[in-house]
Design a protein around this motif. Structure first.
Motif, short mmCIF file in Angstrom:
data_model
loop_
_atom_site.label_atom_id
_atom_site.label_comp_id
_atom_site.label_asym_id
_atom_site.label_seq_id
_atom_site.Cartn_x
_atom_site.Cartn_y
_atom_site.Cartn_z
N CYS A 195 0.83 -1.20 0.00
CA CYS A 195 0.00 0.00 0.00
C CYS A 195 0.87 1.25 0.00
O CYS A 195 2.05 1.21 0.36
CB CYS A 195 -0.89 0.01 1.24
N ALA B 195 -3.84 -2.50 4.80
CA ALA B 195 -4.52 -3.21 3.71
C ALA B 195 -5.84 -3.79 4.22
O ALA B 195 -5.89 -4.44 5.27
CB ALA B 195 -3.63 -4.33 3.18
N HIS C 142 -10.84 -4.77 -2.18
CA HIS C 142 -9.53 -4.50 -1.59
C HIS C 142 -9.30 -3.00 -1.61
O HIS C 142 -9.63 -2.32 -2.58
CB HIS C 142 -8.42 -5.19 -2.39
N CYS D 19 -6.65 0.29 0.52
CA CYS D 19 -5.63 0.67 1.49
C CYS D 19 -6.17 1.84 2.30
O CYS D 19 -6.76 2.77 1.74
CB CYS D 19 -4.34 1.05 0.80
#
Length: 154
Positions: A65, A72, A124, A126
């Motif tokens: 990240c 993450a 997903h 960050c």
């Protein structure tokens, strides 16, 4: 509060003075309140069941990240309904400890999920780190999502 006390007192007086007329109305009101309570309980347990099907994992990953967002996140919707909105708070714990090391400040980051996540899909992202108490490094902590609040499509 005074108005509520006056309403209860008035209802008791009417129930004692005119029981033949006040008792059926009171029974209908009680049944209505019980139905509303049952409906609210059902909605609350339904949301809790749907939130239990979410898999949310947080890892400190500065290599995967950006530097300003090293946490993450992996979110998987394992339920049967599309997730419309999700909010949570991040907690950080030292291994084997039960004290949350995140300082809850007014300007702490707010965490929100994707706009819509279909059943079986994974998201997903960050995230920025929350502010810690002094003396702790993020690579030594375990991160958890707490106080999940979400809404699902019907």
């Amino acid at each position: 509060m005074l108005i509520g006390a006056l309403l209860i007192l008035t209802w008791l007086i009417l129930l004692i003075r005119y029981p033949a007329k006040a008792l059926p109305v009171s029974g209908a009101a009680l049944i209505g309140l019980l139905l509303v309570g049952a409906w609210m309980y059902w909605l609350d347990t339904r949301e809790a069941r749907q939130l239990a099907h979410l898999e949310l994992r947080l890892d400190y990953a500065p290599t995967r990240c950006p530097a300003d967002r090293p946490l993450a996140l992996t979110l998987k919707n394992g339920g049967g309904s599309p997730l419309q909105e999700l909010r949570w708070r991040i907690a950080a714990y030292a291994p084997g400890d039960s004290v949350n090391l995140v300082e809850t400040l007014y300007d702490a980051p707010r965490y929100r999920g994707p706009g819509e996540l279909l059943p079986g899909d994974t998201w997903h992202d960050c995230l920025p780190l929350p502010p810690f108490r002094p003396g702790y490094r993020p690579d030594t902590l375990e991160f958890r999502a707490e106080r999940l609040q979400g809404s699902f499509a019907d």
